[in-house]
Write a protein that holds these residues in place. Structure first.
Motif, PDB file in Angstrom:
ATOM      1  N   GLY A 288      27.990  -9.990  39.686  1.00 24.77           N
ATOM      2  CA  GLY A 288      27.189  -8.289  39.591  1.00 24.77           C
ATOM      3  C   GLY A 288      25.912  -8.633  40.451  1.00 24.77           C
ATOM      4  N   THR A 289      25.282  -7.444  40.593  1.00 20.56           N
ATOM      5  CA  THR A 289      23.966  -7.469  41.080  1.00 20.56           C
ATOM      6  C   THR A 289      22.926  -6.731  40.270  1.00 20.56           C
ATOM      7  OG1 THR A 289      25.116  -6.868  43.186  1.00 20.56           O
ATOM      8  CG2 THR A 289      22.962  -6.253  43.015  1.00 20.56           C
ATOM      9  N   LEU A 290      21.850  -7.463  40.181  1.00 19.29           N
ATOM     10  CA  LEU A 290      20.668  -7.048  39.303  1.00 19.29           C
ATOM     11  C   LEU A 290      19.419  -6.859  40.133  1.00 19.29           C
ATOM     12  CD1 LEU A 290      19.513  -7.005  36.226  1.00 19.29           C
ATOM     13  CD2 LEU A 290      19.127  -9.422  36.659  1.00 19.29           C
ATOM     14  N   VAL A 291      18.868  -5.704  39.616  1.00 21.60           N
ATOM     15  CA  VAL A 291      17.475  -5.353  40.327  1.00 21.60           C
ATOM     16  C   VAL A 291      16.433  -5.423  39.393  1.00 21.60           C
ATOM     17  CG1 VAL A 291      16.327  -3.248  41.478  1.00 21.60           C
ATOM     18  CG2 VAL A 291      18.803  -3.795  41.979  1.00 21.60           C
ATOM     19  N   THR A 292      15.339  -6.060  39.636  1.00 21.82           N
ATOM     20  CA  THR A 292      14.325  -6.176  38.491  1.00 21.82           C
ATOM     21  C   THR A 292      13.108  -6.702  39.108  1.00 21.82           C
ATOM     22  OG1 THR A 292      13.753  -7.282  36.254  1.00 21.82           O
ATOM     23  CG2 THR A 292      14.800  -8.657  38.193  1.00 21.82           C
ATOM     24  N   ASN A 293      11.855  -6.664  38.523  1.00 23.69           N
ATOM     25  CA  ASN A 293      10.962  -7.231  38.901  1.00 23.69           C
ATOM     26  C   ASN A 293      10.191  -8.109  37.800  1.00 23.69           C
ATOM     27  OD1 ASN A 293       9.981  -5.409  36.878  1.00 23.69           O
ATOM     28  ND2 ASN A 293       8.315  -4.230  38.593  1.00 23.69           N
ATOM     29  N   ARG A 294      11.228  -8.659  36.742  1.00 26.29           N
ATOM     30  CA  ARG A 294      10.795  -9.435  35.812  1.00 26.29           C
ATOM     31  C   ARG A 294      11.409 -10.707  35.865  1.00 26.29           C
ATOM     32  NH1 ARG A 294       7.127  -6.221  33.196  1.00 26.29           N
ATOM     33  NH2 ARG A 294       7.901  -3.860  33.043  1.00 26.29           N
ATOM     34  N   GLY A 295      10.734 -11.681  36.153  1.00 25.73           N
ATOM     35  CA  GLY A 295      11.251 -13.148  36.139  1.00 25.73           C
ATOM     36  C   GLY A 295      12.434 -13.356  37.347  1.00 25.73           C
ATOM     37  N   VAL A 296      11.959 -12.774  38.397  1.00 27.89           N
ATOM     38  CA  VAL A 296      13.101 -12.805  39.527  1.00 27.89           C
ATOM     39  C   VAL A 296      13.276 -14.212  39.741  1.00 27.89           C
ATOM     40  CG1 VAL A 296      13.347 -12.482  41.957  1.00 27.89           C
ATOM     41  CG2 VAL A 296      12.287 -10.903  40.516  1.00 27.89           C
ATOM     42  N   PHE A 297      12.576 -15.481  39.939  1.00 25.92           N
ATOM     43  CA  PHE A 297      12.884 -16.603  40.224  1.00 25.92           C
ATOM     44  C   PHE A 297      13.551 -17.374  39.117  1.00 25.92           C
ATOM     45  CE2 PHE A 297       9.376 -15.685  42.956  1.00 25.92           C
ATOM     46  CZ  PHE A 297       9.913 -16.010  44.358  1.00 25.92           C
ATOM     47  N   TYR A 298      13.397 -16.937  37.860  1.00 24.41           N
ATOM     48  CA  TYR A 298      13.951 -17.448  36.686  1.00 24.41           C
ATOM     49  C   TYR A 298      15.452 -17.200  36.928  1.00 24.41           C
ATOM     50  CZ  TYR A 298      15.205 -18.166  31.825  1.00 24.41           C
ATOM     51  OH  TYR A 298      16.026 -18.549  30.874  1.00 24.41           O
ATOM     52  N   LEU A 299      15.572 -15.679  37.045  1.00 22.80           N
ATOM     53  CA  LEU A 299      16.907 -15.369  36.779  1.00 22.80           C
ATOM     54  C   LEU A 299      17.763 -15.907  37.954  1.00 22.80           C
ATOM     55  CD1 LEU A 299      15.908 -11.664  35.708  1.00 22.80           C
ATOM     56  CD2 LEU A 299      17.008 -13.225  34.501  1.00 22.80           C
ATOM     57  N   ARG A 300      17.138 -15.944  39.429  1.00 23.31           N
ATOM     58  CA  ARG A 300      18.097 -16.292  40.296  1.00 23.31           C
ATOM     59  C   ARG A 300      18.543 -17.875  40.224  1.00 23.31           C
ATOM     60  NH1 ARG A 300      14.055 -14.063  45.257  1.00 23.31           N
ATOM     61  NH2 ARG A 300      15.043 -11.794  45.217  1.00 23.31           N
ATOM     62  N   ALA A 301      17.525 -18.560  39.413  1.00 25.80           N
ATOM     63  CA  ALA A 301      18.182 -19.986  39.000  1.00 25.80           C
ATOM     64  C   ALA A 301      19.118 -20.082  37.979  1.00 25.80           C
ATOM     65  CB  ALA A 301      16.803 -20.813  38.746  1.00 25.80           C
ATOM     66  N   SER A 302      18.997 -19.250  37.061  1.00 25.06           N
ATOM     67  CA  SER A 302      19.808 -19.159  35.851  1.00 25.06           C
ATOM     68  C   SER A 302      21.149 -18.348  36.280  1.00 25.06           C
ATOM     69  CB  SER A 302      19.040 -18.307  34.583  1.00 25.06           C
ATOM     70  OG  SER A 302      17.877 -19.189  34.472  1.00 25.06           O
ATOM     71  N   LEU A 303      21.134 -17.369  37.043  1.00 23.74           N
ATOM     72  CA  LEU A 303      22.424 -16.699  37.108  1.00 23.74           C
ATOM     73  C   LEU A 303      22.875 -16.858  38.784  1.00 23.74           C
ATOM     74  CD1 LEU A 303      21.092 -13.454  35.562  1.00 23.74           C
ATOM     75  CD2 LEU A 303      22.633 -15.235  34.416  1.00 23.74           C
ATOM     76  N   PRO A 304      23.084 -17.852  38.990  1.00 28.58           N
ATOM     77  CA  PRO A 304      23.779 -18.084  40.809  1.00 28.58           C
ATOM     78  C   PRO A 304      24.798 -17.383  41.022  1.00 28.58           C
ATOM     79  CG  PRO A 304      24.466 -20.109  39.150  1.00 28.58           C
ATOM     80  CD  PRO A 304      23.418 -19.182  38.307  1.00 28.58           C
ATOM     81  N   GLN A 305      25.619 -16.966  39.930  1.00 29.59           N
ATOM     82  CA  GLN A 305      27.100 -15.996  40.426  1.00 29.59           C
ATOM     83  C   GLN A 305      26.778 -14.448  40.664  1.00 29.59           C
ATOM     84  OE1 GLN A 305      26.076 -16.962  37.280  1.00 29.59           O
ATOM     85  NE2 GLN A 305      26.839 -15.819  35.625  1.00 29.59           N
ATOM     86  N   HIS A 306      25.155 -13.975  40.471  1.00 30.60           N
ATOM     87  CA  HIS A 306      24.822 -12.932  40.477  1.00 30.60           C
ATOM     88  C   HIS A 306      23.770 -12.750  41.762  1.00 30.60           C
ATOM     89  CE1 HIS A 306      26.851 -11.650  37.015  1.00 30.60           C
ATOM     90  NE2 HIS A 306      26.148 -12.239  36.023  1.00 30.60           N
ATOM     91  N   LYS A 307      23.823 -11.566  42.302  1.00 28.33           N
ATOM     92  CA  LYS A 307      22.844 -11.472  43.544  1.00 28.33           C
ATOM     93  C   LYS A 307      21.523 -10.575  42.723  1.00 28.33           C
ATOM     94  CE  LYS A 307      21.341 -11.094  47.838  1.00 28.33           C
ATOM     95  NZ  LYS A 307      21.344 -12.197  48.681  1.00 28.33           N
ATOM     96  N   ILE A 308      20.430 -11.360  43.031  1.00 29.10           N
ATOM     97  CA  ILE A 308      19.412 -10.694  42.018  1.00 29.10           C
ATOM     98  C   ILE A 308      18.078 -10.130  43.250  1.00 29.10           C
ATOM     99  CG2 ILE A 308      17.397 -11.508  40.668  1.00 29.10           C
ATOM    100  CD1 ILE A 308      20.110 -11.888  39.527  1.00 29.10           C
ATOM    101  N   HIS A 309      17.882  -8.926  42.983  1.00 30.36           N
ATOM    102  CA  HIS A 309      16.969  -8.061  44.136  1.00 30.36           C
ATOM    103  C   HIS A 309      15.633  -8.081  43.403  1.00 30.36           C
ATOM    104  CE1 HIS A 309      19.925  -7.287  47.295  1.00 30.36           C
ATOM    105  NE2 HIS A 309      20.696  -6.965  46.446  1.00 30.36           N
ATOM    106  N   ASP A 310      14.590  -8.519  43.983  1.00 21.30           N
ATOM    107  CA  ASP A 310      13.386  -8.128  43.532  1.00 21.30           C
ATOM    108  C   ASP A 310      12.729  -6.751  43.782  1.00 21.30           C
ATOM    109  OD1 ASP A 310      10.476  -8.037  42.922  1.00 21.30           O
ATOM    110  OD2 ASP A 310      10.022  -9.938  43.886  1.00 21.30           O
ATOM    111  N   ALA A 311      12.657  -5.981  42.834  1.00 21.33           N
ATOM    112  CA  ALA A 311      12.640  -4.445  42.681  1.00 21.33           C
ATOM    113  C   ALA A 311      11.434  -3.961  43.476  1.00 21.33           C
ATOM    114  CB  ALA A 311      12.490  -3.923  41.314  1.00 21.33           C
ATOM    115  N   PHE A 312      10.410  -5.179  43.660  1.00 22.46           N
ATOM    116  CA  PHE A 312       9.036  -4.615  44.375  1.00 22.46           C
ATOM    117  C   PHE A 312       9.413  -4.271  45.853  1.00 22.46           C
ATOM    118  CE2 PHE A 312       5.452  -5.870  47.042  1.00 22.46           C
ATOM    119  CZ  PHE A 312       4.292  -5.283  46.518  1.00 22.46           C
ATOM    120  N   PHE A 313      10.375  -4.779  46.346  1.00 22.85           N
ATOM    121  CA  PHE A 313      10.843  -4.788  47.994  1.00 22.85           C
ATOM    122  C   PHE A 313      11.811  -3.504  47.747  1.00 22.85           C
ATOM    123  CE2 PHE A 313       9.560  -9.103  47.480  1.00 22.85           C
ATOM    124  CZ  PHE A 313       8.372  -9.013  48.498  1.00 22.85           C
TER     125      PHE A 313
END
Length: 366
Positions: A288-313
């Motif tokens: 899946g795809t997740l949009v957030t500005n909470r713990g972006v780098f942590y979530l990217r490391a924890s959820l390699p199967q998901h696409k993590i977008h930084d909501a700031f951009f």
């Protein structure tokens, strides 16, 4: 000590918070409080409902407060060099304390003419070492980032009273979320106001407490209740120092109120942080795809199967979502703000302690 960078920051935040009750007691003793007043200050800070939040935050609040209390203690003991150095340490750890720290230094400089030179050299010299060292490493980029962050805090993301919007979450909203815990702070404010009417003596303690209250009210984010710990601690110290006949009994009542708050989360089972709960939940989803500005780098490391977008951009997010419409899309937020794009779901991730943000997972509105 063999710790990773994240572990070091965590333990620094934790032990700094644990140091605040004894440092508050030491500060009141340095300003001439009785043994009973010192104990009152210790327990009034120890029972602060937002102390666990600050301890677990991995932010610089507790360390900055600890150095600031040490500076105030040395002011009370008449040691301007040490007071100036520790005030510099406080600002190096937490530049957002600039108003209460600077006004406390200015008040001490105004009241004690014989200590002016030592106080100025000690505080300015300490700041020059820390900020000068970073400037030598980063150069002009350090100043550009400082200006960008300051402007952004007051006009874009800081959710302060200076922000030009009518949709911001204010302190009344925070009180609705945490009515019991913020009642203790309101009680301290009321007691301090009455004590000031009876003993309006100008001291660095009074100026620091008043400046911290106003600065927090006007220039800090009501969504992050860890900010109220500084004014609460300074109000406690000044109230003990003011020695009003009814100030100390009133502090006892505040301590009893705060003790009544603690059982509601001490008896809770130990749970993970809201961010860890969210990562565990999303880890059970195949992709899946997740949009957030909470713990972006942590979530990217924890959820390699998901696409993590930084909501700031926002532009990058919009482009990314357009190309990934065939995948499940979520948004992790710390509030229930509604929009035409995102709809609230029933998936919530509970807080561990008072003041911590409850995260929720939103889905794209169809």
């Amino acid at each position: 000590m063999g710790l990773s960078a994240k572990q070091a920051v965590f333990y620094l935040s934790l032990f700094s918070a644990l140091s605040l009750p004894p440092l508050a007691a030491w500060t009141t003793q340095a300003w001439g409080a009785s043994h009973r007043g010192v104990l009152l200050a210790f327990f009034a800070v120890l029972t602060q409902p937002f102390l666990p939040l600050v301890a677990l935050s991995m932010m610089s609040d507790a360390t900055g407060i600890a150095f600031f209390l040490a500076a105030l203690a040395f002011m009370g003991r008449g040691k301007p060099i040490r007071a100036g150095c520790f005030a510099g340490f406080a600002l190096a750890c937490r530049p957002s304390f600039i108003v209460p720290v600077a006004l406390a230094l200015i008040t001490e400089w105004y009241l004690k003419k014989e200590a002016r030179t030592k106080l100025f050299i000690a505080s300015a010299g300490t700041l020059l070492v820390f900020f000068g060292g970073v400037f030598l490493l980063e150069g002009e980029a350090y100043l550009i980032e400082a200006l960008r962050f300051t402007e952004g805090h007051f006009t874009v993301w800081g959710n302060t009273s200076f922000e030009p919007t009518f949709e911001r979450e204010g302190w009344l909203d925070a009180f609705e979320k945490e009515p019991i815990t913020l009642t203790s702070l309101l009680s301290l404010l009321l007691i301090a106001a009455l004590a000031f009417l009876t003993r309006p003596k100008l001291t660095p303690l009074l100026i620091a407490a008043a400046a911290a209250v106003l600065w927090t009210l006007l220039a800090q984010n009501p969504e992050n209740l860890r900010h109220v710990l500084l004014p609460a601690i300074l109000l406690v110290i000044w109230l003990v120092y003011s020695s009003g006949k009814w100030a100390k009994p009133a502090l006892v009542l505040v301590i009893v109120l705060q003790l009544g708050i603690w059982p509601q989360f001490l008896i809770k089972p130990v749970i993970n942080s809201p961010l860890k709960q969210a990562a565990d939940f999303l880890g059970q989803q195949p992709t899946g795809t997740l949009v957030t500005n909470r713990g972006v780098f942590y979530l990217r490391a924890s959820l390699p199967q998901h696409k993590i977008h930084d909501a700031f951009f926002s532009d990058s997010v919009e482009a990314g979502l357009q190309s990934q419409r065939h995948r499940p899309i979520w948004k992790l937020v710390g509030s229930k703000a509604m929009s035409n794009v995102w709809c609230n779901s029933e998936t919530m991730f509970a807080a561990r302690v008072p003041g911590e943000k409850v995260f929720s997972l939103q889905t794209q509105c169809r």
